[in-house]
Design an enzyme around this catalytic site. Structure first.
Site, PDB file in Angstrom:
ATOM      1  N   ARG A  88       0.832  -1.212   0.000  1.00  0.00           N
ATOM      2  CA  ARG A  88       0.000   0.000   0.000  1.00  0.00           C
ATOM      3  C   ARG A  88       0.864   1.258   0.000  1.00  0.00           C
ATOM      4  O   ARG A  88       0.494   2.271  -0.595  1.00  0.00           O
ATOM      5  CB  ARG A  88      -0.966   0.015   1.190  1.00  0.00           C
ATOM      6  CG  ARG A  88      -2.044  -1.035   1.101  1.00  0.00           C
ATOM      7  CD  ARG A  88      -2.986  -0.736  -0.064  1.00  0.00           C
ATOM      8  NE  ARG A  88      -4.043  -1.714  -0.101  1.00  0.00           N
ATOM      9  CZ  ARG A  88      -4.372  -2.434  -1.167  1.00  0.00           C
ATOM     10  NH1 ARG A  88      -3.735  -2.257  -2.303  1.00  0.00           N
ATOM     11  NH2 ARG A  88      -5.333  -3.313  -1.124  1.00  0.00           N
ATOM     12  N   GLU A  91       1.818   1.665  -3.411  1.00  0.00           N
ATOM     13  CA  GLU A  91       0.652   2.167  -4.127  1.00  0.00           C
ATOM     14  C   GLU A  91       0.516   3.680  -3.940  1.00  0.00           C
ATOM     15  O   GLU A  91       0.249   4.408  -4.899  1.00  0.00           O
ATOM     16  CB  GLU A  91      -0.607   1.457  -3.625  1.00  0.00           C
ATOM     17  CG  GLU A  91      -1.873   1.888  -4.332  1.00  0.00           C
ATOM     18  CD  GLU A  91      -3.102   1.172  -3.800  1.00  0.00           C
ATOM     19  OE1 GLU A  91      -3.993   0.900  -4.618  1.00  0.00           O
ATOM     20  OE2 GLU A  91      -3.172   0.893  -2.572  1.00  0.00           O
ATOM     21  N   SER A 114      15.755  14.930   0.924  1.00  0.00           N
ATOM     22  CA  SER A 114      16.806  14.052   1.415  1.00  0.00           C
ATOM     23  C   SER A 114      16.232  12.901   2.238  1.00  0.00           C
ATOM     24  O   SER A 114      15.318  13.085   3.036  1.00  0.00           O
ATOM     25  CB  SER A 114      17.785  14.839   2.289  1.00  0.00           C
ATOM     26  OG  SER A 114      18.738  13.981   2.873  1.00  0.00           O
TER      27      SER A 114
END
Length: 147
Positions: A88, A91, A114
């Site tokens: 997820r 995703e 960073s």
């Protein structure tokens, strides 16, 4: 000398045996539980004093302490993970990555966030409709330079 994988296995075994959480260990040692977890999973090196505190707290030996201090090689599987939580997060980056890039670069200019000068927090927000996960990623902006 042991490698980071063996180090992680020994740390997790000790953590489970003692019934500890990353949150408890971090609180007891005065360390961010997110950073502590990352170091114990082998993705960050620990300064000597932190490595010594972690291994003493968990009752682990000098080999684990040495492995905690070692610089990691940050390589991960390039395939999309199948663990639902990790998937997820992939995703989220897949769906919102370009959006984040556009918004960050519009606000800061051409550059990156960073992951070295970086901190992360994971919080739980209780909600009657279902508890929420709050991830805070805090990284220094690094502009691209021209020469």
């Amino acid at each position: 000398m042991i490698d980071k994988v063996t180090m992680t296995e020994q740390i997790i075994a000790a953590k489970l045996e003692k019934g500890l959480t990353w949150e408890k260990i971090g609180k007891d040692l005065g360390m961010s539980p997110v950073w502590l977890t990352s170091a114990c999973l082998g993705m960050n090196s620990a300064p000597a004093e932190k490595a010594e505190a972690i291994t003493e707290y968990l009752g682990l030996g000098t080999e684990v302490c040495t492995a905690l201090k070692a610089y990691p090689t940050k390589i991960w599987d390039q395939a999309v993970p199948t663990d639902p939580l990790v998937y997820r997060l992939y995703e989220v980056v897949g769906v919102y990555g370009e959006t984040l890039k556009e918004v960050i670069q519009e606000k800061f200019g051409d550059g990156i966030m960073s992951a070295i000068d970086f901190s992360m927090e994971v919080d739980k927000i209780e909600d009657p409709k279902g508890d929420r996960v709050l991830l805070t990623l805090n990284g220094k902006f690094l502009p691209y330079k021209s020469w």
